[in-house]
Design a protein around this motif. Structure first.
Motif, short mmCIF file in Angstrom:
data_model
loop_
_atom_site.label_atom_id
_atom_site.label_comp_id
_atom_site.label_asym_id
_atom_site.label_seq_id
_atom_site.Cartn_x
_atom_site.Cartn_y
_atom_site.Cartn_z
N SER A 237 -3.73 1.84 -14.83
CA SER A 237 -4.73 0.78 -14.28
C SER A 237 -5.38 1.05 -13.38
O SER A 237 -5.43 1.88 -12.37
CB SER A 237 -3.71 -0.36 -14.37
N PRO A 238 -6.55 0.30 -13.14
CA PRO A 238 -7.51 0.39 -12.13
C PRO A 238 -6.72 -0.03 -10.78
O PRO A 238 -6.35 -1.11 -10.77
CB PRO A 238 -8.78 -0.30 -12.49
N LYS A 239 -7.14 0.54 -9.71
CA LYS A 239 -6.50 0.37 -8.40
C LYS A 239 -7.35 0.71 -7.37
O LYS A 239 -8.18 1.63 -7.31
CB LYS A 239 -5.06 0.84 -8.04
N LEU A 240 -7.15 0.19 -6.05
CA LEU A 240 -8.18 0.60 -4.81
C LEU A 240 -7.44 2.03 -4.40
O LEU A 240 -6.43 2.04 -4.60
CB LEU A 240 -8.08 -0.50 -3.72
N PRO A 241 -8.26 2.83 -3.87
CA PRO A 241 -7.92 4.09 -3.41
C PRO A 241 -7.14 3.94 -2.13
O PRO A 241 -7.28 3.14 -1.57
CB PRO A 241 -9.12 5.06 -3.11
N HIS A 242 -5.96 4.93 -2.06
CA HIS A 242 -5.08 4.90 -1.27
C HIS A 242 -4.41 3.89 -0.91
O HIS A 242 -3.97 3.23 0.01
CB HIS A 242 -5.85 5.21 0.26
N ARG A 243 -3.97 3.03 -2.13
CA ARG A 243 -3.13 1.72 -2.18
C ARG A 243 -1.89 1.99 -3.31
O ARG A 243 -2.22 2.84 -4.19
CB ARG A 243 -3.95 0.39 -2.46
N ILE A 244 -0.87 1.25 -3.08
CA ILE A 244 0.08 1.10 -3.99
C ILE A 244 -0.58 0.21 -5.24
O ILE A 244 -1.09 -0.60 -5.32
CB ILE A 244 1.18 0.38 -3.73
N CYS A 245 -0.07 0.89 -6.10
CA CYS A 245 -0.78 0.29 -7.82
C CYS A 245 0.03 -0.91 -7.74
O CYS A 245 1.08 -1.18 -7.74
CB CYS A 245 -0.10 1.35 -8.90
N PRO A 246 -0.87 -2.05 -7.89
CA PRO A 246 -0.36 -3.24 -8.13
C PRO A 246 0.28 -3.83 -9.54
O PRO A 246 1.19 -4.61 -9.44
CB PRO A 246 -1.37 -4.41 -7.88
N GLU A 247 0.45 -2.81 -10.34
CA GLU A 247 0.98 -2.99 -11.75
C GLU A 247 2.32 -2.43 -11.80
O GLU A 247 3.19 -3.05 -12.13
CB GLU A 247 -0.17 -2.45 -12.77
#
Length: 74
Positions: free
Chosen positions: A36-46
């Motif tokens: 799933s798409p996520k912001l770079p250097h962040r934990i995946c919200p999904e």
């Protein structure tokens, strides 16, 4: 004071405004676990994964059937 020679049409005015008001999409990357798409250097919200490791376990909602079983066992 100088004045414009001709009035700008609404189309010309609106084209100018729309060209300057476009929003930029933030950079995004795909999660290595779920895609799933996520912001770079962040934990995946999904799924809660970061760099291939589970960081935050996702909470699972209890179903109504499980709640009824707990109440019946009391």
């Amino acid at each position: 004071m100088p004045n414009p020679k001709r009035k700008h049409t609404p189309h010309r005015r609106d084209s100018r405004r729309s060209a300057n008001s476009k929003l930029d999409n933030p950079n995004s990357s795909k999660c290595s676990n779920c895609g799933s798409p996520k912001l770079p250097h962040r934990i995946c919200p999904e799924c809660g994964f970061y760099n291939g490791k589970l960081i935050v376990a996702k909470k699972v909602k209890k179903s109504a059937a499980q709640n009824q079983e707990k109440e019946a066992s009391k």
